[in-house]
Design an enzyme around this catalytic site. Structure first.
Site, PDB file in Angstrom:
ATOM      1  CB  ALA A  23      71.764  13.203  22.682  1.00 49.91           C
ATOM      2  CB  SER A  24      68.477  10.827  25.351  1.00 52.53           C
ATOM      3  OG  SER A  24      67.458  10.464  26.236  1.00 52.53           O
TER       4      SER A  24
END
Length: 240
Positions: A23-24
């Site tokens: 994620a991110s």
């Protein structure tokens, strides 16, 4: 890093295999690959930006630490003056900067996934998806583990599936205690030079090192009352 992976993908197959979390920043790198493989429950996406600054004014007051900033320019203290909150104009500029960073992330994700920006906006905004849900929304190409990613890489590189290949694992070594302490010593702003010298002595010493609290504390004598930070460090060393 996104750009470098994109350049690499232009010359050879690049397959991203996402495990438990991507994620991110993890997805930021993966989305530059030609193909993204995720597991069913891989935390995927989080296309967004989280930022801010600490207001340490109360902490500084509690420990007796005073910081004065000499600056020139309207926004020179935007991140340097952590002893106070943002002024209204600073908060507005900071919010615009964060929004601009988010838009760059979102637009690169849309470009990487060959998706209209409006469509990417629907799945972005910092949302996190399980791998199978991310696949149904165009953020992932295939569901599977590392072996599936290797099979896809072989196919893209025209390598027979039954041919054995050498896997080279690149990992960043865990920093040693001297490296950690050295980083702390160089990053503390406004701390007396004696503390930095002590940290240097602790991190760079010839021969075998042993823990001897008494010798360490002798270096603090005469400073603990004048600087509360020394008392905090003494308490920390005593708790180890």
């Amino acid at each position: 890093m996104w750009r470098e992976i994109k350049l690499l993908a232009a010359s050879k197959p690049v397959i991203a295999s996402m495990s438990d979390v991507a994620a991110s920043g993890g997805y930021y790198m993966a989305m530059a690959a030609e193909t993204i493989v995720a597991e069913n429950l891989t935390l995927t996406g989080s296309i967004g930006v989280v930022t801010g600054k600490f207001n340490l004014g109360k902490l500084y007051e509690k420990i007796g630490f005073n910081k004065e900033v000499i600056s020139r320019g309207r926004y020179a203290e935007l991140l340097a003056a952590e002893q106070r909150p943002f002024r209204p104009d600073e908060a507005e500029l900071f919010a615009r900067s964060a929004q601009n960073a988010y838009q760059q992330f979102r637009d690169k994700a849309a470009f990487s996934r060959s998706m209209p920006v409006e469509k990417m906006e629907e799945v972005a905004q910092g949302r996190v998806w399980a791998g199978k849900d991310a696949a149904s929304r165009g953020l992932v190409d295939a569901i599977g583990g590392f072996s599936r990613a290797i099979a896809i890489a072989k196919h893209r590189a025209n390598i027979p599936q039954d041919r054995k290949v050498t896997l080279v694992e690149l990992s960043r070594p865990t920093p040693s205690l001297p490296e950690i302490l050295s980083g702390i010593g160089s990053s503390i702003v406004g701390v007396d030079r004696t503390l930095k010298e002590l940290l240097q002595d602790l991190t760079f010493s010839d021969g075998v090192q042993a823990r001897m609290d008494g010798i360490v504390f002798q270096r603090f004598e005469g400073f603990s009352n004048a600087t509360p930070l020394f008392s905090l460090i003494k308490d920390y060393l005593s708790s180890l």
